[in-house]
Design an enzyme around this catalytic site. Structure first.
Site, mmCIF file in Angstrom:
data_model
loop_
_atom_site.group_PDB
_atom_site.id
_atom_site.type_symbol
_atom_site.label_atom_id
_atom_site.label_comp_id
_atom_site.label_asym_id
_atom_site.label_seq_id
_atom_site.Cartn_x
_atom_site.Cartn_y
_atom_site.Cartn_z
ATOM 1 N N TYR A 191 13.333 32.001 5.606
ATOM 2 C CA TYR A 191 12.115 32.770 5.873
ATOM 3 C C TYR A 191 12.015 33.193 7.324
ATOM 4 O O TYR A 191 12.452 32.499 8.231
ATOM 5 C CB TYR A 191 10.885 31.925 5.535
ATOM 6 C CG TYR A 191 10.691 31.732 4.055
ATOM 7 C CD1 TYR A 191 10.466 32.827 3.218
ATOM 8 C CD2 TYR A 191 10.721 30.456 3.495
ATOM 9 C CE1 TYR A 191 10.291 32.649 1.855
ATOM 10 C CE2 TYR A 191 10.542 30.264 2.139
ATOM 11 C CZ TYR A 191 10.327 31.368 1.317
ATOM 12 O OH TYR A 191 10.146 31.187 -0.010
ATOM 13 N N LYS A 237 0.844 -1.192 0.000
ATOM 14 C CA LYS A 237 0.000 0.000 0.000
ATOM 15 C C LYS A 237 0.884 1.250 0.000
ATOM 16 O O LYS A 237 2.076 1.165 0.356
ATOM 17 C CB LYS A 237 -0.890 -0.015 1.241
ATOM 18 C CG LYS A 237 -0.112 -0.019 2.537
ATOM 19 C CD LYS A 237 -1.024 -0.245 3.737
ATOM 20 C CE LYS A 237 -0.231 -0.236 5.026
ATOM 21 N NZ LYS A 237 -1.014 -0.716 6.166
#
Ligand SMILES: *Cc1c(COP(=O)(O)O)cnc(C)c1O
Length: 863
Positions: free
Chosen positions: A722, A500
């Site tokens: 930032y 999966k």
């Protein structure tokens, strides 16, 4: 040298009456690697889990007619085949190889030690191939099975043999000695690694030295006292008998020795090594500077001196030593091609190995081989290229491009093959000028060219250039992990492998293919789409879909996917749908709720189930449930209770069905911890990828790597990224308790730029940062920002500075010398365990590995 089956039966001292005159060229132990049935002899080996006898029929159907077996009763299954019966098939394989070895009277170099065996062997091949026609072990074939298979290709034209021997427990080396029968020994070194099968280092050294009990010359380094003492012991033992002409060829950096190393001078990617040999000073230069390479090269130097290669030749060839590609890699290429670049050597054996790898990679329907002339094979040319042509035919190659004068001259050997498209060029240059006309699309391309042909130029054209972040997946580690879990299973227990979420990030199709090849019983995916994608690319194993919904019923049916039915409403919808479509016996897995409280029928709903389950539209493949804390001793009581409830619910439902139904409950951590909860099948997930917590037997399979885009010098007061969040914290100031955050807490009232700068200047220091090519959009969690996470550069940790950006991250490399732009950065995996990085990010390895984004290139390799 050729053997008939009758002759082989006699060598193996089998009691079976064998009169077959069938000629045998190939010894086969793995049914999937069959290349030429008419001349193959299959040895049905028995391992802890696999029994080769189970493949006799399959191989018979593919045309194999000769078998060595230790079980009887096959004649009826395979009436036209011959069976050589022996008591132990592995011993028989070894006996045959030992007999074959005895037919040759050439120098045979046996190499053992803890590290460097394969590199020394491959380097000796590079260094000596101009002087001898050489046979050598393929890859790292050095085990009880690998060694006989290495010795078997010895032929009359060979002038020198190079075989490596590796052991994992005492008692094994004597067997390898009998097969290799080395005349010259090379002992590389002794490390702490893999000491499991031995009492202590001394026992390990002595056991390894047993390879050399009949050599004429032993080459080794005196500088390790453990090795030196052990060799002295061997010397005494062998010299008890005076006629023995056993000699030692040793080297040392500190004391008197056959080759006494005087200086090792490293500069600019090269090492200059000078030594005293027979009273003269001699020297070599190699294009490596790491200690292991220096040691390996000195071993090779000793061998060359011992074989009387001229010093001038030695220094010329040493300069050209090349790094050994220890693995075959599959890279994504242009136009949906895959490229296997195996251009570091081109002998016929390594060509066959690479072709087998090519066959296993059925990523694309079409197989292409680009090959240069094979230099120095020692064989007559026509015979050699005929062998290449046969090898291509057996592996069903579709397209062949030959480069070089020789291949050009022998092109008719290839043009005769019916389904092979061919092209020939006299040089790499003329191939490249034709390149635009040759469309490569949706094919797997094997590139194999001798050094002088410069195939790296072809590789550049074929490989897709993308941003340099890759997730490397070690297929050997995956297979190792699969085997380890298989060994924990009770006989008959099946494995459902969880693929999966893109196989936990490793690539669903590629991993599913590998698992199909290694014969797991079932696959499971989370959503229908994932199952459909696997089917579309040819995966045939049964696939369970854990979270289907009504809108995907058509696809479940069309693609033979088996849904997990977990609720009354889903069951009713499915039954209605199947009835409308007139479908019967549709396979489903029924999920039972035992404590996870996610999906599944609870005990109260069983009565509803009982009434509808036994309908002919359904075929219940399995009942299953999921353990919630199988890894955690604190909850072992709860896990057992889940097990008991599961059994109770299964028993009740089974009683209502007229046929038997499988049961599966355990996930990775349950497999070894709760053997009695294995039932008919286990569901193996994270363990396959090598990260079960606390398990030291498995190996992490994936490594996420990127590279440095830019390096910058910072002054105190400068910030990174930032929000001006990143600074290189001044440690002295930090000890006083002042941190970056205090500045922010000043908060509300904006302070002046000057005030801010002053404060920043006080708490920060000068330093160096590197901007690396990975960000949160690649799956590098933003939670690792501001020093929480670290990456590895040149073996050292470099902390993240400031906030992680979408595509980039800045790290502090002030303390790491010699870092350059373009250098490799390990984000997790390999030396930087994914468990550790997950801890920093305050999450679990599952999230980290499955979260690596699809834009990151995957690269699969075998060691
Ligand atoms: C994911 C999953 C597994 C595998 O769990 P691991 O801990 O990775 O082994 C097994 N069963 C179910 C139902 C799952 O969802």
């Amino acid at each position: 040298m050729s053997y008939t089956l009758q002759h082989i039966a006699k060598i193996l001292k089998s009691k079976s009456e064998i009169s077959s005159e069938q000629l045998i060229n190939y010894l086969l132990i793995d049914s999937r690697k069959l290349v030429h049935a008419p001349t193959t002899l299959f040895f049905a080996l028995k391992g802890p889990r696999n029994n080769g006898h189970a493949f006799v029929k399959e191989l018979y159907d593919k045309g194999v007619r000769a078998f060595v077996v230790s079980e009887s009763g096959f004649q009826e299954l395979a009436p036209e085949a011959s069976f050589i019966e022996v008591s132990d098939t592995l011993s028989a394989l070894q006996l045959l190889a030992a007999h074959h070895r005895k037919q040759f009277n050439i120098p045979v170099i046996g190499i053992t030690g803890s590290n460097g065996k394969t590199i020394v062997k491959e380097w000796l091949y590079q260094l000596l191939q101009d002087s001898f026609s050489i046979v050598r072990s393929p890859k790292s074939y050095n085990s009880q099975i690998g060694v006989p298979l290495s010795v078997w290709p010895m032929m009359e034209h060979h002038q020198l043999a190079l075989f490596e021997a590796g052991i994992s427990q005492s008692g094994e080396m004597d067997k390898l000695q009998k097969i290799i029968q080395p005349t010259i020994g090379v002992f590389t070194n002794i490390g702490e690694a893999h000491s499991e099968g031995f009492l202590n280092i001394r026992q390990k050294v002595n056991e390894k030295l047993r390879l050399f009990t009949h050599v004429k010359t032993l080459i080794y380094c005196k500088d390790d006292p453990q090795v030196h003492t052990a060799v002295a012991g061997l010397w005494q033992q062998l010299h008890r008998d005076d006629s023995n002409d056993f000699t030692l060829f040793n080297w040392s950096t500190v004391s008197d020795a056959t080759l006494q190393i005087l200086t090792i001078f490293k500069d600019n990617g090269k090492s200059l090594i000078s030594a005293n040999y027979k009273g003269q000073t001699i020297q070599i230069e190699i294009p490596f500077t790491d200690d292991a390479s220096v040691e390996n090269a000195i071993h090779c130097w000793c061998v060359m001196l011992h074989l009387d290669v001229k010093p001038k030749e030695i220094s010329k060839r040493m300069k050209q030593l090349e790094a050994i590609a220890m693995r075959l890699e599959l890279k994504q290429g242009v136009n949906h091609c895959s490229v296997i670049n195996d251009s570091y050597n081109t002998d016929i054996n390594s060509l066959k190995i690479a072709l087998d790898f090519l066959v296993q990679q059925q990523q694309q329907p079409k197989r292409t081989v680009i090959l240069s002339d094979i230099l120095q094979s020692g064989k007559p040319e026509r015979e050699l290229y005929q062998e290449v042509s046969d090898a291509l035919k057996q592996r069903e190659v579709h397209r062949f491009i030959g480069i070089g004068e020789k291949l050009y001259a022998y092109q008719n050997l290839f043009q005769q093959l019916p389904n092979l498209e061919t092209k020939f060029y006299k040089s790499t240059e003329s191939f490249l000028s034709d390149f635009p006309q040759l469309t490569f699309r949706e094919e797997v391309i094997l590139l194999k060219g001798a050094r002088v042909f410069e195939f790296e130029l072809i590789n550049q054209r074929l490989e897709e250039q993308r941003h340099q972040t890759v997730m490397e997946i070690n297929l050997n580690a995956l297979v190792h992990n699969l085997k380890w879990y298989q060994e924990q299973l009770k006989p008959g227990t099946r494995i459902m492998a969880m693929v999966k979420a893109f196989a936990y990030g490793s690539g669903s199709y590629e991993i599913a293919r590998l698992l199909q090849y290694h014969k797991v019983d079932y696959l499971a995916v989370a959503y229908t789409d994932e199952g459909v994608a696997l089917r579309k690319r040819g995966i045939q194993l049964p696939i369970m879909v854990m979270n289907p919904d009504a809108s995907s019923f058509d696809q479940l049916v069309q693609f033979h996917l088996e849904p997990d039915v977990y609720s009354v409403s889903l069951l009713n919808e499915l039954v209605d749908y199947l009835k409308k479509q007139g479908i019967e016996h549709f396979p489903v897995h029924i999920e039972l709720e035992t404590g996870m409280n996610r999906l599944g029928f609870n005990e109260k709903e069983l009565s509803v189930l009982e009434t509808v389950l036994d309908t002919t539209v359904l075929k219940v493949q399995a009942f299953f449930s999921h353990l919630v804390a199988s890894e955690s001793p604190a909850f072992d009581g709860f896990t057992r209770q889940q097990g008991a409830l599961f059994v109770k619910m299964c028993d009740r439902l089974s009683a209502k069905l007229s046929y038997p139904v499988l049961r599966h409950l355990s996930n990775t951590s349950g497999i070894a911890r709760f053997p009695d909860l294995q039932f008919d099948m286990v569901r193996l997930g994270i363990g396959l990828y090598g990260v079960e917590s606390g398990n030291t037997h498995i190996r992490e399979a994936s490594t996420l790597k990127t590279s440095i885009a830019q390096i910058k010098q910072l002054e105190p007061g400068e910030t990174v990224g930032y929000g001006r969040k990143g600074i290189l914290q001044n440690e002295e100031i930090e000890r006083e308790g002042k941190r970056r955050n205090e500045l922010e807490q000043g908060g509300e009232k904006p302070c002046s730029f000057e005030e801010q700068q002053k404060a920043l200047g006080e708490i920060s220091r000068a330093g160096t940062i590197a901007t690396i090519r990975i960000g949160y959009a690649d799956g590098y969690s933003r939670a690792l920002s501001n020093g929480k996470g670290k990456v590895m550069i040149k073996g050292q940790l470099a902390p993240v500075v400031g906030w992680i950006c979408m595509d980039m991250t800045m790290v502090d490399i002030s303390h790491i010398p010699g870092v350059k732009e373009g250098d490799e950065v390990i984000v997790f995996g390999g030396p930087l365990s994914v468990k550790e990085v997950a801890k920093w990010a305050d999450t679990i390895p599952y999230e980290l590995i499955s979260g690596v984004s699809q834009r990151v290139r995957r690269l699969y390799y075998e060691e």
